[in-house]
Motif scaffolding. Sequence first.
Motif, PDB file in Angstrom:
ATOM      1  N   ASP A 102       0.828  -1.207   0.000  1.00 21.64           N
ATOM      2  CA  ASP A 102       0.000   0.000   0.000  1.00 21.64           C
ATOM      3  C   ASP A 102       0.859   1.252   0.000  1.00 21.64           C
ATOM      4  O   ASP A 102       1.354   1.680   1.041  1.00 21.64           O
ATOM      5  N   MET A 103       1.008   1.859  -1.175  1.00 12.38           N
ATOM      6  CA  MET A 103       1.780   3.090  -1.278  1.00 12.38           C
ATOM      7  C   MET A 103       0.968   4.337  -0.951  1.00 12.38           C
ATOM      8  O   MET A 103       1.484   5.451  -1.043  1.00 12.38           O
ATOM      9  N   THR A 104      -0.293   4.140  -0.566  1.00 17.52           N
ATOM     10  CA  THR A 104      -1.061   5.270  -0.022  1.00 17.52           C
ATOM     11  C   THR A 104      -0.812   5.420   1.475  1.00 17.52           C
ATOM     12  O   THR A 104      -1.284   6.378   2.084  1.00 17.52           O
ATOM     13  N   PHE A 105      -0.109   4.465   2.072  1.00 16.96           N
ATOM     14  CA  PHE A 105       0.300   4.511   3.482  1.00 16.96           C
ATOM     15  C   PHE A 105      -0.888   4.641   4.430  1.00 16.96           C
ATOM     16  O   PHE A 105      -0.874   5.445   5.357  1.00 16.96           O
ATOM     17  N   SER A 106      -1.903   3.823   4.204  1.00 17.93           N
ATOM     18  CA  SER A 106      -3.103   3.896   5.040  1.00 17.93           C
ATOM     19  C   SER A 106      -2.980   3.110   6.340  1.00 17.93           C
ATOM     20  O   SER A 106      -3.775   3.308   7.258  1.00 17.93           O
ATOM     21  N   GLY A 107      -2.004   2.221   6.446  1.00 19.77           N
ATOM     22  CA  GLY A 107      -1.867   1.397   7.646  1.00 19.77           C
ATOM     23  C   GLY A 107      -1.392   2.194   8.839  1.00 19.77           C
ATOM     24  O   GLY A 107      -0.445   2.983   8.753  1.00 19.77           O
ATOM     25  N   ALA A 108      -2.028   1.982   9.990  1.00 17.28           N
ATOM     26  CA  ALA A 108      -1.671   2.725  11.194  1.00 17.28           C
ATOM     27  C   ALA A 108      -0.254   2.435  11.660  1.00 17.28           C
ATOM     28  O   ALA A 108       0.414   3.305  12.248  1.00 17.28           O
ATOM     29  N   SER A 109       0.250   1.224  11.400  1.00 13.58           N
ATOM     30  CA  SER A 109       1.586   0.868  11.867  1.00 13.58           C
ATOM     31  C   SER A 109       2.680   1.683  11.186  1.00 13.58           C
ATOM     32  O   SER A 109       3.809   1.736  11.682  1.00 13.58           O
ATOM     33  N   MET A 110       2.365   2.319  10.067  1.00 14.59           N
ATOM     34  CA  MET A 110       3.355   3.128   9.368  1.00 14.59           C
ATOM     35  C   MET A 110       3.874   4.278  10.241  1.00 14.59           C
ATOM     36  O   MET A 110       5.046   4.644  10.160  1.00 14.59           O
ATOM     37  N   THR A 111       3.007   4.840  11.044  1.00 13.59           N
ATOM     38  CA  THR A 111       3.393   6.009  11.839  1.00 13.59           C
ATOM     39  C   THR A 111       3.142   5.825  13.329  1.00 13.59           C
ATOM     40  O   THR A 111       3.348   6.753  14.109  1.00 13.59           O
ATOM     41  N   ASP A 112       2.725   4.636  13.740  1.00  5.55           N
ATOM     42  CA  ASP A 112       2.426   4.362  15.148  1.00  5.55           C
ATOM     43  C   ASP A 112       3.717   4.392  15.966  1.00  5.55           C
ATOM     44  O   ASP A 112       4.648   3.617  15.722  1.00  5.55           O
ATOM     45  N   ALA A 113       3.780   5.270  16.940  1.00  8.37           N
ATOM     46  CA  ALA A 113       4.983   5.410  17.762  1.00  8.37           C
ATOM     47  C   ALA A 113       5.255   4.163  18.595  1.00  8.37           C
ATOM     48  O   ALA A 113       6.391   3.932  19.031  1.00  8.37           O
ATOM     49  N   ALA A 114       4.239   3.344  18.817  1.00  9.59           N
ATOM     50  CA  ALA A 114       4.412   2.125  19.603  1.00  9.59           C
ATOM     51  C   ALA A 114       5.108   1.022  18.824  1.00  9.59           C
ATOM     52  O   ALA A 114       5.569   0.035  19.414  1.00  9.59           O
ATOM     53  N   VAL A 115       5.171   1.158  17.495  1.00  9.24           N
ATOM     54  CA  VAL A 115       5.832   0.163  16.652  1.00  9.24           C
ATOM     55  C   VAL A 115       7.308   0.529  16.537  1.00  9.24           C
ATOM     56  O   VAL A 115       7.658   1.598  16.048  1.00  9.24           O
ATOM     57  N   VAL A 116       8.161  -0.359  17.006  1.00 11.60           N
ATOM     58  CA  VAL A 116       9.611  -0.128  16.958  1.00 11.60           C
ATOM     59  C   VAL A 116      10.198  -1.027  15.876  1.00 11.60           C
ATOM     60  O   VAL A 116      10.388  -2.219  16.063  1.00 11.60           O
ATOM     61  N   ASP A 117      10.479  -0.446  14.721  1.00 13.48           N
ATOM     62  CA  ASP A 117      11.026  -1.188  13.588  1.00 13.48           C
ATOM     63  C   ASP A 117      12.526  -0.942  13.526  1.00 13.48           C
ATOM     64  O   ASP A 117      12.968   0.185  13.307  1.00 13.48           O
ATOM     65  N   PRO A 118      13.346  -1.990  13.727  1.00 17.32           N
ATOM     66  CA  PRO A 118      14.794  -1.782  13.761  1.00 17.32           C
ATOM     67  C   PRO A 118      15.452  -1.642  12.399  1.00 17.32           C
ATOM     68  O   PRO A 118      16.655  -1.397  12.330  1.00 17.32           O
ATOM     69  N   LEU A 119      14.685  -1.799  11.311  1.00 16.86           N
ATOM     70  CA  LEU A 119      15.308  -1.832   9.986  1.00 16.86           C
ATOM     71  C   LEU A 119      14.814  -0.770   9.020  1.00 16.86           C
ATOM     72  O   LEU A 119      15.608  -0.235   8.243  1.00 16.86           O
ATOM     73  N   ILE A 120      13.523  -0.504   8.965  1.00 15.46           N
ATOM     74  CA  ILE A 120      13.032   0.468   7.981  1.00 15.46           C
ATOM     75  C   ILE A 120      12.119   1.487   8.648  1.00 15.46           C
ATOM     76  O   ILE A 120      11.455   1.187   9.652  1.00 15.46           O
ATOM     77  N   GLY A 121      12.079   2.680   8.072  1.00 16.70           N
ATOM     78  CA  GLY A 121      11.267   3.753   8.623  1.00 16.70           C
ATOM     79  C   GLY A 121      10.277   4.299   7.622  1.00 16.70           C
ATOM     80  O   GLY A 121      10.380   4.060   6.412  1.00 16.70           O
ATOM     81  N   TYR A 122       9.347   5.049   8.116  1.00 16.58           N
ATOM     82  CA  TYR A 122       8.293   5.647   7.289  1.00 16.58           C
ATOM     83  C   TYR A 122       8.879   6.584   6.232  1.00 16.58           C
ATOM     84  O   TYR A 122       8.505   6.532   5.057  1.00 16.58           O
TER      85      TYR A 122
END
Length: 315
Positions: free
Chosen positions: A193-213
């Motif tokens: 989804d390149m419209t970036f509708s998923g909440a996890s894209m910007t959710d501060a509670a999600v800690v992604d060690p490899l890629i960012g928004y």
Amino acid sequence: MLDVLKTNHTQTKIEVIKISAEERTREDALRQRFAEFWASATTDLRTTYDAFISASPLVDHVTLEAVDEDGVKGWWVRPQQANSSRAILYIHGGGYVLGSAQAYRGFVSQIVARTQVPAFILEYPLAPEASLPTAPNTVLAAWQWLVDKGFEQIAIVGDSAGGGLSLATLTQLSNGTLDVKPVAGVVFSPWVDMTFSGASMTDAAVVDPLIGYDYLKDCAQKYLGPFSASDPLASPLLGDLHKLPPLLIQVGTDERLLDDSRQFADRAGQAGAPVQLEVWEGMHHVFQLDVAHIESARSALDRAAQFLLAAFNRR
């Protein structure tokens, strides 16, 4: 030890796979390795990414063959013995701007060893040098090349951006009139989804060690070219999903693309497509690459292989 919680929704089976305290410790150590690797990188980003991916070990008893014919480039990874009618088309990740077929040989050999099915890793043009629709057209050409080679049962497997490209291709092929249709799809942490509708894209509670928004937004801009982000070639989440073959989606809880997987599984299930979604607790983006370090990677690949073999055998 894995603890699996199962639920069913329409045509979607969802499994939440918990990990042990020991596995959590191994995962934490691996994340420290990631931080040290990227902090010490001195080469250009494409070279560094390929070195990162190449750390996935090559298994014994497979053969490697470079291909450059009829406009199709990539690498064959073959087991010693295989059914001559079956093949896997592998589409690598890298945000559409990074990655190479050569770097993915070790990882794909892990799938080949578990299935005893040869896999062709496609080399597709990267952005920004090539934007839409170049990559999808390249995948379709590779599909037809495999069919022309005599393969009658073909599954598509991909990770991250390659997972999104896999699902866009599966949608095109399933809705087309070709004689050979995909038997199944397996995707690891797909970007759908390149419209970036998923909440996890910007959710501060999600800690992604490899890629960012911000990184994903930059990749999308380079890949889209004149296309809209809502075009199904860019965002297969928004495509016609009702004729898709059986799908397995694996994703970790600790990644920006978590909701991409959740939303795609839900929408495909609502459309009537058979989907299995595995959500792996505490896992990072495309954790399956790290077979040398974590049990979850090995177990996930075992399950992916079982899914693929079941799909091949149903035909």
